[in-house]
Design a protein around this motif. Structure first.
Motif, mmCIF file in Angstrom:
data_model
loop_
_atom_site.group_PDB
_atom_site.id
_atom_site.type_symbol
_atom_site.label_atom_id
_atom_site.label_comp_id
_atom_site.label_asym_id
_atom_site.label_seq_id
_atom_site.Cartn_x
_atom_site.Cartn_y
_atom_site.Cartn_z
ATOM 1 N N GLN A 149 3.672 -2.631 2.406
ATOM 2 C CA GLN A 149 4.582 -1.936 3.320
ATOM 3 C C GLN A 149 5.360 -2.936 4.169
ATOM 4 N N ASN A 150 4.706 -4.008 4.572
ATOM 5 C CA ASN A 150 5.380 -5.052 5.341
ATOM 6 C C ASN A 150 6.471 -5.729 4.500
ATOM 7 N N LEU A 151 6.157 -6.003 3.239
ATOM 8 C CA LEU A 151 7.140 -6.635 2.360
ATOM 9 C C LEU A 151 8.306 -5.694 2.065
ATOM 10 N N ILE A 152 8.019 -4.405 1.922
ATOM 11 C CA ILE A 152 9.079 -3.423 1.664
ATOM 12 C C ILE A 152 10.077 -3.415 2.815
ATOM 13 N N GLN A 153 9.583 -3.526 4.037
ATOM 14 C CA GLN A 153 10.472 -3.551 5.204
ATOM 15 C C GLN A 153 11.405 -4.760 5.171
ATOM 16 N N LYS A 154 10.941 -5.866 4.596
ATOM 17 C CA LYS A 154 11.746 -7.091 4.548
ATOM 18 C C LYS A 154 12.627 -7.173 3.307
ATOM 19 N N ALA A 155 12.302 -6.409 2.269
ATOM 20 C CA ALA A 155 12.985 -6.515 0.981
ATOM 21 C C ALA A 155 14.251 -5.675 0.946
#
Length: 183
Positions: A149-155
């Motif tokens: 979820q953290n990576l999705i926010q940055k991607a």
């Protein structure tokens, strides 16, 4: 004789210092993903990353270990470790801007996670007590979800879509792990 002892002491001290440095890095890597409800699960140090020219040696070692382990609970634990390592490696690659390799690494890690859940199911069918390992999988799947979820926010773009698909897989794994938990 004194020179040999001094040299051995030096290499031992340097080896211990680097071991502690790796331990510190793994702790930092586990807390890099801020979310409203942080998951208390320590992710391992990933070791060599897939962008290293020596990564093939790590893959060979991992496959050999997988081949040699036959007990379902031990194999499930090994697959959980591999899934966790690949998650951290994917997170590190993402931070380097290597989004495709990051997503691929995370996806391979989730394949290990899926295999680990299957081994847990097999062990339960054989009547083995897997309570502690199921709990470990439960914590791990929550951590995986948090990191993704953290990576999705940055991607953005395709990387975001692929990570969202990975998140869906993780939700399926979470349901399977919850179904294994003793009521």
């Amino acid at each position: 004789m004194k020179k040999i002892i001094i040299v051995l002491f030096f290499f031992t001290a340097v080896g211990l210092q680097s071991a502690f440095a790796q331990e510190k890095m793994s702790t930092e890597g586990a807390t890099l993903s801020p979310t409203p409800t942080p998951v208390e699960y320590q992710l391992p140090y990933p070791g060599l990353l897939p962008d290293s020219p020596l990564y093939f040696l790590k893959i060979f070692r991992d496959r050999l270990m997988d081949f040699l382990v036959a007990h379902p609970l031990k194999k499930a634990e090994l697959h959980l470790l591999q899934a966790d390592k690949r998650l951290v490696a994917g997170e590190a690659l993402f931070a380097k801007g290597k989004y495709d390799l990051s997503e691929s690494t995370i996806s391979k890690g989730e394949n290990y996670f899926e295999s680990g859940v299957a081994k847990l199911q097999e062990a339960k069918k054989q009547g083995m007590d897997a309570t502690n390992l199921i709990q470990k999988f439960s914590f791990s799947v929550k951590k995986h979800k948090q990191v993704i979820q953290n990576l999705i926010q940055k991607a953005s773009g395709d990387a975001k879509k692929r990570l969202q698909n990975t998140e869906k897989r993780i939700l399926e794994f979470e349901n399977k792990v919850n179904a294994l938990s003793p009521k």
